[in-house]
Scaffold this motif. Sequence first.
Motif, PDB file in Angstrom:
ATOM      1  N   PHE A   1      76.417  82.910 -31.841  1.00 44.50           N
ATOM      2  CA  PHE A   1      74.976  83.240 -31.439  1.00 44.50           C
ATOM      3  C   PHE A   1      73.860  82.595 -31.068  1.00 44.50           C
ATOM      4  N   ASP A   2      73.206  82.813 -29.735  1.00 45.44           N
ATOM      5  CA  ASP A   2      72.049  81.904 -29.549  1.00 45.44           C
ATOM      6  C   ASP A   2      71.158  81.920 -31.155  1.00 45.44           C
ATOM      7  N   LYS A   3      70.141  81.852 -31.610  1.00 42.69           N
ATOM      8  CA  LYS A   3      69.767  81.187 -32.935  1.00 42.69           C
ATOM      9  C   LYS A   3      68.246  82.576 -32.778  1.00 42.69           C
ATOM     10  N   SER A   4      68.047  82.043 -31.511  1.00 45.98           N
ATOM     11  CA  SER A   4      66.769  82.989 -31.578  1.00 45.98           C
ATOM     12  C   SER A   4      66.814  84.118 -30.885  1.00 45.98           C
ATOM     13  N   THR A   5      67.591  84.380 -30.156  1.00 44.19           N
ATOM     14  CA  THR A   5      67.931  85.580 -29.836  1.00 44.19           C
ATOM     15  C   THR A   5      68.357  86.872 -31.055  1.00 44.19           C
ATOM     16  N   LEU A   6      69.385  85.711 -31.397  1.00 45.34           N
ATOM     17  CA  LEU A   6      69.670  86.891 -33.236  1.00 45.34           C
ATOM     18  C   LEU A   6      68.084  87.376 -34.110  1.00 45.34           C
ATOM     19  N   LEU A   7      67.358  86.250 -33.839  1.00 39.83           N
ATOM     20  CA  LEU A   7      66.222  86.407 -35.037  1.00 39.83           C
ATOM     21  C   LEU A   7      65.437  87.669 -34.210  1.00 39.83           C
ATOM     22  N   GLU A   8      65.086  87.556 -32.814  1.00 36.84           N
ATOM     23  CA  GLU A   8      64.918  88.498 -32.802  1.00 36.84           C
ATOM     24  C   GLU A   8      65.166  90.345 -32.554  1.00 36.84           C
ATOM     25  N   LYS A   9      66.481  89.708 -31.709  1.00 39.21           N
ATOM     26  CA  LYS A   9      66.875  91.563 -31.682  1.00 39.21           C
ATOM     27  C   LYS A   9      67.942  91.502 -33.363  1.00 39.21           C
ATOM     28  N   ARG A  10      67.584  90.783 -34.429  1.00 45.94           N
ATOM     29  CA  ARG A  10      68.151  91.370 -35.531  1.00 45.94           C
ATOM     30  C   ARG A  10      69.290  91.432 -35.747  1.00 45.94           C
ATOM     31  N   ILE A  11      70.419  92.086 -34.686  1.00 44.75           N
ATOM     32  CA  ILE A  11      71.835  92.486 -35.214  1.00 44.75           C
ATOM     33  C   ILE A  11      72.562  92.033 -33.393  1.00 44.75           C
ATOM     34  N   LEU A  12      73.698  91.686 -32.891  1.00 44.08           N
ATOM     35  CA  LEU A  12      74.296  91.342 -31.551  1.00 44.08           C
ATOM     36  C   LEU A  12      76.398  91.678 -31.908  1.00 44.08           C
ATOM     37  N   THR A  13      75.873  92.023 -31.039  1.00 42.41           N
ATOM     38  CA  THR A  13      77.790  92.178 -31.686  1.00 42.41           C
ATOM     39  C   THR A  13      78.807  91.882 -30.173  1.00 42.41           C
ATOM     40  N   GLY A  14      79.605  91.287 -30.324  1.00 43.16           N
ATOM     41  CA  GLY A  14      81.195  90.830 -29.946  1.00 43.16           C
ATOM     42  C   GLY A  14      81.949  90.680 -30.561  1.00 43.16           C
ATOM     43  N   GLU A  15      82.758  89.848 -29.813  1.00 41.95           N
ATOM     44  CA  GLU A  15      84.540  89.406 -30.130  1.00 41.95           C
ATOM     45  C   GLU A  15      84.539  88.318 -30.534  1.00 41.95           C
ATOM     46  N   LEU A  16      85.546  88.239 -31.510  1.00 39.54           N
ATOM     47  CA  LEU A  16      86.586  86.900 -31.668  1.00 39.54           C
ATOM     48  C   LEU A  16      87.180  87.225 -31.552  1.00 39.54           C
ATOM     49  N   SER A  17      88.632  86.673 -30.887  1.00 40.49           N
ATOM     50  CA  SER A  17      89.930  86.659 -30.550  1.00 40.49           C
ATOM     51  C   SER A  17      90.587  88.399 -30.495  1.00 40.49           C
ATOM     52  N   GLU A  18      89.659  89.168 -29.678  1.00 34.15           N
ATOM     53  CA  GLU A  18      89.522  90.337 -29.321  1.00 34.15           C
ATOM     54  C   GLU A  18      89.641  91.358 -30.524  1.00 34.15           C
ATOM     55  N   THR A  19      88.660  90.872 -31.492  1.00 30.49           N
ATOM     56  CA  THR A  19      88.557  91.487 -33.032  1.00 30.49           C
ATOM     57  C   THR A  19      86.881  91.720 -32.649  1.00 30.49           C
ATOM     58  N   PRO A  20      86.659  93.330 -32.772  1.00 34.92           N
ATOM     59  CA  PRO A  20      85.366  92.909 -32.685  1.00 34.92           C
ATOM     60  C   PRO A  20      84.658  92.500 -33.780  1.00 34.92           C
ATOM     61  N   ILE A  21      83.263  91.643 -33.483  1.00 35.29           N
ATOM     62  CA  ILE A  21      82.306  91.145 -34.960  1.00 35.29           C
ATOM     63  C   ILE A  21      80.665  91.348 -34.470  1.00 35.29           C
ATOM     64  N   VAL A  22      79.807  91.210 -35.691  1.00 31.53           N
ATOM     65  CA  VAL A  22      79.087  91.501 -35.534  1.00 31.53           C
ATOM     66  C   VAL A  22      77.907  90.551 -36.491  1.00 31.53           C
ATOM     67  N   ALA A  23      76.706  89.889 -35.830  1.00 23.88           N
ATOM     68  CA  ALA A  23      76.214  89.204 -36.244  1.00 23.88           C
ATOM     69  C   ALA A  23      74.807  90.031 -36.687  1.00 23.88           C
TER      70      ALA A  23
END
Length: 369
Positions: free
Chosen positions: A282-304
């Motif tokens: 996850f891009d660190k500056s984007t995460l700090l700006e948006k506070r929550i980011l979602t994605g997948e790791l090996s088809e499992t949903p994840i949240v940062a």
Amino acid sequence: MEFTRRQFVAVAGLSAFAGCTSDPDRNSERDPATTAGSSDIGSTSVADGAVPTADETLKLPMEPSDLESLAVSGGPPKDGIPSIDDPSFVGPDGVDFLDPGDPVFGVALNGDVKAYPQKILVQHEIVNDRLGDRSVAVTYCPLTGTVQGFERGQTTFGVSGRLINNNLVMYDRATETWWPQILATSIPGPWNSAPGTRSLREFRLVWTTWEQWRGLYPNTQVLSTETGFANNYGRDPYGSYNPRSGYYTSENTLFETLEEDDRFSRKRVFMGARTADGAVAFDKSTLLEKRILTGELSETPIVAVADQRLNTGYVYLNPDERTVTTDGNRVLVGDSSYEPNALPLTGIHTFDAMWFAWHGYYPETNVYA
């Protein structure tokens, strides 16, 4: 563009120095510096009677012997960059060598709260220390911008003098096995007396600033400049983080990278997380700006989730896709409120890394920017 580390210091016009040129719960919430996803410092399996290893072995990007063959000399020989094996600490009122914006690597774990200044670790790369009753190694690679904590058991770690993907290759002094820092997993090395592949037990160190760390932990202990070495800790041979300059902003690396990817600048900071199943960034500056980011790791949903108190973030598995939102400095999972590092989800060990370094080791990583 490639240089040895000695050549880089000479080109930068800086003087040589010894080094690069020669868990407790609180009200059901974990301490903000104790990461979600870290291996708890507790019971361990012990390889070869000395080196504690994790139950799960992380995947390597290629065969261990192939990684070993890619190791290059960074200039200094084995232990030419001296680890700090007898560290001393001072209280915050005794710190006169840090400015508010200077980077420190913080940990609050096993009853101890400590900060390790980047300006000291850049010249030693490894501190063999203790957190409570546990022996640990705090490791930092300035060329990849990665700080990692490992349980070390009965041995200590040293700097091998080799680099892979510009990244520090450690060795343990019990078996002389090589351990690439980012991978946290063994490869043979020329002195190895313990064949086999295994991963170290990790714990999280938070990359933050002295001002932020002291604000949250006013009673923190700080690694002292009284290291036993006659080093000038006011000068970084690679540039500066406060303000950022030199190597830390250049597109050049000192050695060959394992992979090239021009989607992002080489030194852009990502928060990387990996398991035996895969890797995500996850891009660190984007995460700090948006506070929550979602994605997948090996088809499992994840949240940062971001923790703006320390300018860091945490990554969690979220297989049930529970709703995660922010509420000030806290995070809501459904209707319940939590500290960012203490969500009721399975955390994944996460740390800062320069883009080229993360992508070089994990070219198949999922990326969210």
